[in-house]
Design a protein around this motif. Sequence first.
Motif, PDB file in Angstrom:
ATOM      1  N   THR A   1      -4.068  -9.957  -7.800  1.00  0.00           N
ATOM      2  CA  THR A   1      -2.860  -9.144  -7.750  1.00  0.00           C
ATOM      3  C   THR A   1      -1.693 -10.049  -7.417  1.00  0.00           C
ATOM      4  O   THR A   1      -1.829 -10.963  -6.600  1.00  0.00           O
TER       5      THR A   1
ATOM      6  N   ASP B   1       0.838  -1.205   0.000  1.00  0.00           N
ATOM      7  CA  ASP B   1       0.000   0.000   0.000  1.00  0.00           C
ATOM      8  C   ASP B   1       0.876   1.259   0.000  1.00  0.00           C
ATOM      9  O   ASP B   1       0.594   2.234  -0.700  1.00  0.00           O
TER      10      ASP B   1
ATOM     11  N   ARG C   1       2.389   1.733  -3.416  1.00  0.00           N
ATOM     12  CA  ARG C   1       1.393   2.303  -4.330  1.00  0.00           C
ATOM     13  C   ARG C   1       1.197   3.791  -4.057  1.00  0.00           C
ATOM     14  O   ARG C   1       1.120   4.607  -4.978  1.00  0.00           O
TER      15      ARG C   1
ATOM     16  N   ASP D   1      -9.295  -2.514  -8.039  1.00  0.00           N
ATOM     17  CA  ASP D   1      -9.214  -2.143  -9.452  1.00  0.00           C
ATOM     18  C   ASP D   1      -8.432  -3.173 -10.257  1.00  0.00           C
ATOM     19  O   ASP D   1      -8.805  -3.517 -11.390  1.00  0.00           O
TER      20      ASP D   1
ATOM     21  N   SER E   1      -6.733   0.245  -5.011  1.00  0.00           N
ATOM     22  CA  SER E   1      -5.872  -0.330  -6.048  1.00  0.00           C
ATOM     23  C   SER E   1      -6.097  -1.820  -6.238  1.00  0.00           C
ATOM     24  O   SER E   1      -6.205  -2.309  -7.372  1.00  0.00           O
TER      25      SER E   1
ATOM     26  N   ARG F   1      -7.419   6.251  -4.383  1.00  0.00           N
ATOM     27  CA  ARG F   1      -6.915   5.380  -5.453  1.00  0.00           C
ATOM     28  C   ARG F   1      -5.997   4.305  -4.884  1.00  0.00           C
ATOM     29  O   ARG F   1      -6.024   3.149  -5.317  1.00  0.00           O
ATOM     30  N   THR F   2      -5.179   4.688  -3.905  1.00  0.00           N
ATOM     31  CA  THR F   2      -4.295   3.718  -3.248  1.00  0.00           C
ATOM     32  C   THR F   2      -5.114   2.630  -2.574  1.00  0.00           C
ATOM     33  O   THR F   2      -4.852   1.440  -2.739  1.00  0.00           O
TER      34      THR F   2
END
Length: 327
Positions: free
Chosen positions: A231, A150, A153, A223, A220, A216-217
């Motif tokens: 991921t 995190d 990112r 997404d 992530s 957004r972090t």
Amino acid sequence: MAIQKRTVGVIGTGNVGVAAAYALFMQQTASDLILLDKDQRRAEGEALDLMHGQTFAGPTRVRVGDYADLAEAQVIVIAAGVGQRPGETRLDLMERNVAVFRAILTELDRHAPTALLVIATNPVDVLTYVAQELSTRPPQRILGTGTMLDTARFRSLLGEHYGVDPRSVHAYILGEHGDTEFPVWSDARIGGLRLVGNTINGRPYDRPALDAIFERTRRSAYDIIERKGYTNLAIGLVIARLVQTILDGQHSVLPVSVRLQGEYGISGVCLSLPGIVSENGLETSILPELDDTELAAMHHSANVLRERIAEALPGQVGQELKTQEAG
């Protein structure tokens, strides 16, 4: 003088375990890489595939082993776990993952009692605590990858926003590796200059824009999963970085998942704080000065995790945790 053999085990050759093995192989972090998986043929295929890259990456030996082979490992990465079945609750999934960890830790305590363990399976904070409860080794020798990903990112997005190398951004995401994580805005800096209230590289302080970067972090993983289903690449690099820090005894400060013992008035949970990591595991935690909002976020994160730990470890340990308060 002969170079000391550096042996690393990776338990679980799913997407994350393989990405970690690949990063460790490409960076030549270990001289001997041992892969374990319930599906031995898959592990054999991954080991063979990596070995065929020695011409380009270097002579790291990659092989499939069993728990007895891990007796010589200095670091063991646990990336094993079960996926959620259709109709299965989070609690059902947690119970099955705890059963997996119980079996793994029993074998590791028998065959590799001195190895330092890196937990990468999600929910990483809960399973780091579970591993510490199930293993006989000292808690400081069991680290979760926590918010390293995190934070990476976060720094990447901040670097993009300010037009600087992310390695020049000093900012942390702390707390849970998950929905209750939070940014430490009060001490986020570039070149020693705080982001809050300052113009950096022509970019004035814009709190809504920075809050959007944190969102957004935080989103992530969702997404990425929405687009590719899982991921694995960045967390593979995170694992390799953590393993290298341990093997080299770098004493690097990393936001890893560790057990709190009164820090910020919190105990009985594992979550991420900046900590000095070396060949002995966690040397000590670094406690940044949090403002009131950040401190409240830390306590909220701890309370949520405490409930999940109580679900994961029902009975005496779980009930004791459930009745505690973070502060």
